[in-house]
Design an enzyme around this catalytic site. Structure first.
Site, short mmCIF file in Angstrom:
data_model
loop_
_atom_site.label_atom_id
_atom_site.label_comp_id
_atom_site.label_asym_id
_atom_site.label_seq_id
_atom_site.Cartn_x
_atom_site.Cartn_y
_atom_site.Cartn_z
N PRO A 215 0.83 -1.21 0.00
CA PRO A 215 0.00 0.00 0.00
C PRO A 215 0.86 1.26 0.00
O PRO A 215 1.85 1.35 0.74
CB PRO A 215 -0.79 -0.13 1.31
N CYS A 216 0.46 2.23 -0.82
CA CYS A 216 1.33 3.37 -1.08
C CYS A 216 0.93 4.63 -0.33
O CYS A 216 1.61 5.65 -0.44
CB CYS A 216 1.35 3.68 -2.58
N GLN A 217 -0.16 4.60 0.44
CA GLN A 217 -0.66 5.85 1.02
C GLN A 217 0.37 6.52 1.93
O GLN A 217 0.44 7.74 2.01
CB GLN A 217 -1.95 5.59 1.80
N PHE A 219 3.51 6.66 1.51
CA PHE A 219 4.58 7.26 0.72
C PHE A 219 4.08 8.38 -0.18
O PHE A 219 4.85 9.19 -0.68
CB PHE A 219 5.25 6.22 -0.19
#
Length: 561
Positions: A215-217, A219
């Site tokens: 999950p990229c949230q 970053f």
């Protein structure tokens, strides 16, 4: 090699002693002959080891069993003289047979070998971690790889992946060969690591490529970029899975923000100066320790036939025993990815850039018309597009294999004043298209959202996000449908989406509805090109390794002769 203590060598004859001296001199070892005709020299620091060496057939000992790597390597000529040193993973040091008596330790047992690659003509097998709705899995499957299993915690997203890649539908890609011991359900990666370590270890050699996109949230520049965000730690679970499966290659996709260092605020408050480290840096460091050469580059999906400007960090790693056979190591992966990009555009007959209009003009209300929504997951009172057929080559490509009506074509139910506002924005010549509206424009139209973008028909779409009202249609006063967002991500029309269309409130962080599934996904056409590059990469490494083995065998025969 840093050495200490002493080793006792029982030399059978003077010739063997002379040969051993050559090895000792090359490694700057000191030894002396004792009165009992034994030879004493130094040995590995920290190991109270006494060793007797007898001439016999050589065995192979992994370098990672040594405290540090030798600084000198010697060419192997004959059976008693050689030490062949290569790269860390699967690299082996060849010595005469050792009879070991180790104080406080058990003697060395069988030595593990690295998993092999499939025989020529057999497909590469992959597993997908943090798989979401299956964009990366779909792309790798389109490239000719076969899926083994996928890990996704959210039930809605896993349901979508299952509908397309697990349930034996008549679709133009192979279905996953799911392990019998793994229940077909939404799993967390930590749950599988904790509950099935033995079963995972048995998949060594059967999973050649490990893919994933944590999950990229935490970053993302669109978020708060909190270093403490627990989602940032999930890449550590990715590394644990790499250690368990030892794949030949690894692929990881994330937002460019993963390459930007978080500030170490807590240390700054204490007056301690530390060089900040990005999670990409930490990832590379972690994967290097477990035997992988890793490189990440930021790529724009629109260059791969995806009708969307979507920059993403693509990280490719190669097991070091294979990377050493590649010119440039992991850098070679991105050279092959560029070749795959060009080849993909040629094979699919796509232009260098696919515009928004080319991607979704067949889904315009004016062209297709509407009808009452028939989707079982939709509430009543909604309309959906009544699809009539493609208008462009890209749309034709997307519609191949779609039998029956498409799902996820439900239209948003905007109030009249919202529709009127959207139309004024579309018709306003001062409103920039294709970029996020600035504060003055948002204030002019009474928009409270900080991120809203009006599409340009003749350009690729802006980045599709998880929020449906971030992007406005280029010619119609509305937001996009799930299907239009999927088209802009390069999902084919046969790909079905399951679960709610949207969610809100406290459920936003707990559920993954259709819009979120699409916004989080890896564009399948970007993943397809990556899959083609990985295939070429491993074929090239395997061929080079085989050629080196043949060459070394020939040289050894000549040396003995």
């Amino acid at each position: 090699m840093q050495l200490s203590e002493s080793v006792t060598l029982n030399a059978p004859n003077a010739d063997f002693v002379d040969k051993f001296k050559e090895i000792a001199d090359a490694h700057s070892l000191k030894f002396r002959r004792s009165s009992d005709h034994m030879i004493h020299c130094v040995f590995l620091r920290g190991n109270p080891l006494s060793t007797t060496i007898h001439p016999s057939k050589p065995i192979e000992i992994p370098l990672d069993s040594l405290t540090s790597k030798p600084q000198v390597s010697m060419a192997r000529k004959i059976h008693h003289r050689a030490t062949h040193i290569a790269n860390t993973q699967g690299l082996r040091e060849t010595l005469p047979t050792l009879n070991m008596a180790i104080s406080g330790q058990e003697p060395m047992k069988n030595i593990d070998t690295l998993p092999p690659l499939p025989a020529p003509g057999q497909p590469l097998m992959f597993a997908d971690l943090f798989a979401g709705c299956g964009g990366l899995s779909l792309g790798l499957s389109l490239a000719g790889l076969n899926g083994v299993f996928a890990v996704e915690r959210d039930k809605m997203a896993f349901s979508t992946l299952s509908a397309n890649l697990l349930e034996r539908r008549d679709v133009p890609v192979p279905q996953f060969s799911w392990p019998s011991w793994l229940e077909r359900k939404a799993w967390g990666i930590d749950e599988i690591l904790e509950q099935h370590p033995l079963e995972l270890s048995k998949l060594k050699g059967k999973v050649h490529v490990l893919a994933g996109g944590p999950p990229c949230q935490g970053f993302s520049f669109a978020g708060r970029r909190l270093e403490s965000d627990p989602r940032n730690q999930l890449f550590e679970k990715y590394v644990e899975m790499v250690k368990a499966l030892q794949p030949a290659a690894i692929v990881l996709e994330n937002v460019p923000g993963m390459k930007v260092a978080h500030s170490a605020k807590s240390w700054k408050d204490l007056g301690i100066q530390l060089k900040p480290q990005s999670y990409y840096d930490k990832l590379v460091e972690s994967l290097d320790k477990v035997g992988y050469q890793v490189l990440g580059r930021i790529l724009d999906s629109s260059l791969f036939g995806v009708p969307q400007k979507r920059p993403r960090l693509i990280v490719i790693g190669v097991r070091k025993d294979l990377a050493r056979h590649l010119h440039g190591g992991a850098t070679r992966a991105f050279e092959l990815l560029e070749e795959a990009r060009v080849k993909q555009l040629q094979e699919l007959r796509l232009p260098e850039m696919v515009s928004s209009w080319e991607a979704i003009s067949d889904l315009e209300i004016e062209y297709a018309g509407t009808r009452p929504c028939t989707d079982p997951s939709s509430r009543t009172g909604f309309q959906e597009l009544a699809y009539v057929g493609p208008r462009t080559p890209y749309q034709t490509l997307m519609h191949q294999g779609a039998n029956g009506p498409m799902d996820s074509v439900r239209l948003a139910k905007h109030k009249p004043d919202i529709r009127e506002r959207f139309m004024r924005i579309i018709q306003d010549p001062e409103c920039a298209k294709g970029v996020v509206m600035h504060a003055v424009q948002r204030e002019k139209y009474g928009l409270k959202k900080h991120r809203i973008c009006l599409m340009r028909a003749d350009n690729p779409a802006p980045t599709i996000t998880t929020l449906p009202d971030d992007v406005l249609h280029y010619s119609e006063p509305r937001i996009l449908t799930v299907r239009e967002s999927a088209r802009l991500q390069s999902f084919p029309d046969w790909f079905q989406f399951r679960g709610k269309f949207t969610t809100g409130g406290s459920q936003r962080t707990k559920e993954c509805p259709r819009y979120t599934q699409v916004g989080n996904a890896v564009p399948p056409y970007l993943a397809r090109a990556i899959g083609l590059a990985i295939r070429s990469l491993l074929e090239e490494a395997t061929a080079a390794a085989s050629q080196q083995t043949v060459t070394e065998a020939e040289q050894e025969i000549l040396a003995i002769a």
